[in-house]
Design an enzyme around this catalytic site. Sequence first.
Site, mmCIF file in Angstrom:
data_model
loop_
_atom_site.group_PDB
_atom_site.id
_atom_site.type_symbol
_atom_site.label_atom_id
_atom_site.label_comp_id
_atom_site.label_asym_id
_atom_site.label_seq_id
_atom_site.Cartn_x
_atom_site.Cartn_y
_atom_site.Cartn_z
ATOM 1 N N LYS A 248 -3.291 -1.768 15.752
ATOM 2 C CA LYS A 248 -2.853 -1.039 16.942
ATOM 3 C C LYS A 248 -3.962 -0.937 17.956
ATOM 4 C CE LYS A 248 0.242 2.209 15.014
ATOM 5 N NZ LYS A 248 0.000 1.835 13.620
ATOM 6 N N GLU B 158 0.830 -1.212 0.000
ATOM 7 C CA GLU B 158 0.000 0.000 0.000
ATOM 8 C C GLU B 158 0.863 1.259 0.000
ATOM 9 O OE1 GLU B 158 -1.538 1.822 3.486
ATOM 10 O OE2 GLU B 158 -1.223 0.027 4.704
ATOM 11 N N SER C 11 -13.254 1.484 10.226
ATOM 12 C CA SER C 11 -12.505 1.605 8.974
ATOM 13 C C SER C 11 -13.164 0.826 7.843
ATOM 14 C CB SER C 11 -11.080 1.089 9.167
ATOM 15 O OG SER C 11 -10.396 1.112 7.929
HETATM 16 N N1 PSU Z 1 -2.517 1.415 10.604
HETATM 17 C C1 PSU Z 1 -1.211 1.623 10.732
HETATM 18 N N2 PSU Z 1 -0.532 2.346 9.805
HETATM 19 C C2 PSU Z 1 -1.169 2.879 8.722
HETATM 20 C C3 PSU Z 1 -2.563 2.643 8.574
HETATM 21 C C4 PSU Z 1 -3.195 1.909 9.538
HETATM 22 O O1 PSU Z 1 -0.632 1.157 11.705
HETATM 23 O O2 PSU Z 1 -0.525 3.553 7.890
HETATM 24 C C5 PSU Z 1 -3.269 3.172 7.366
HETATM 25 C C6 PSU Z 1 -3.604 2.039 6.383
HETATM 26 O O3 PSU Z 1 -3.475 2.540 5.075
HETATM 27 C C7 PSU Z 1 -5.051 1.739 6.682
HETATM 28 C C8 PSU Z 1 -5.556 3.120 7.000
HETATM 29 O O4 PSU Z 1 -5.745 1.166 5.604
HETATM 30 O O5 PSU Z 1 -4.514 3.715 7.761
HETATM 31 C C9 PSU Z 1 -6.838 3.090 7.792
HETATM 32 O O6 PSU Z 1 -7.354 4.379 7.843
HETATM 33 P P1 PSU Z 1 -8.838 4.602 8.381
HETATM 34 O O7 PSU Z 1 -8.775 4.255 9.845
HETATM 35 O O8 PSU Z 1 -9.113 6.055 8.114
HETATM 36 O O9 PSU Z 1 -9.716 3.672 7.588
HETATM 37 MN MN MN Z 2 -12.331 5.981 9.897
#
Ligand code: PSU
Ligand code: MN
Length: 320
Positions: free
Chosen positions: A159, A25, A140
């Site tokens: 996390k 990614e 997410s």
């Molecule tokens: N968790 C991490 N590092 C990251 C992400 C998540 O430890 O860089 C990034 C990934 O790209 C994941 C995104 O898909 O954050 C999730 O974002 P959101 O919570 O806005 O869906």
């Molecule tokens: Mn979100």
Amino acid sequence: MPDFLSIHPEVVRALQKHEPVVALESTIISHGMPYPRNLETAKAVEEAIRAEGAVPATIAVLDGRIRVGLSDEDLELLASEKDVMKLSRRDLPVALAQKRHGATTVAATMICARMAGISVFATGGIGGVHRGAEESFDISADLEELARTSVAVVCAGAKSILDLPKTLEVLETRGVPVMGYGTDELPAFYLRESGLKLNCRADTPEEAAAILQTKWQLGLEGGVVIANPIPAEHALPADEINKAIEAALADAEKQGIKGKDATPFLLSRMEELTKGRSLAANIELVLNNARTGARIAKAFAALREPPLPARAPHRPGYFA
Ligand code: PSU
Ligand code: MN
């Protein structure tokens, strides 16, 4: 389908020959780590995959095209440019129609990997159910994507800025296997353990690949989480991490950080609070996932080698 996709020739070659390819990614590059460590890490991760004998395919949107397999110049742009969108499923059409640059999250990377025909994807951590989701509804889109798109995601769990028990509940409801790789527990990113038991475990790339193969042969569309604990020598002490997480969450609350900005904010605040130790651990676990992803991609590619067709003896007459 109109042509939205540019696949790097090296990746095309590998896919045509059924050789192992690992998707990566780009949100982790543009929004997950500071410059220049993000760029160094992106390159080191690709190198680690090559060293295992697989082909890396970092995915992003550049000038409104989905790109699968990037050059060093592309990585540099994603690592340093300020105006790179964070793209989840909802944002992909916008970035393409408006000819923007965008970094793909786990969700969007899965979509693009699937379009290209890549089945294994390695990253750091997945998104999940945020703490307080019962109020904020912040869950997410990665979880929804895991439910519907057939790509295996090798990660170090998630996390504990997230609500990990609720994250596992949603994955269970949506039919997503969560496989502990060499563990019975969900790893919690910087920590090898979360105290949350999993009911699926694989200890070798072959065992992991067999589960993927079987799920998809059954016609059960959707992803698989392959949860690979951070190597013990790089894990951080639980009390240090938990304190930093509580403080980062309190800061986000105070500053009213919400929605797609929440995860990047929490990541960078954690780095400050741990004086860079969370970033160092993050880099190590991503490298470890890249190596494991490459091994699983190799085992999966070996399974996909079409077996010689069993030749049934010719029985004249009956079905003729
Ligand atoms: N968790 C991490 N590092 C990251 C992400 C998540 O430890 O860089 C990034 C990934 O790209 C994941 C995104 O898909 O954050 C999730 O974002 P959101 O919570 O806005 O869906
Ligand atoms: Mn979100």
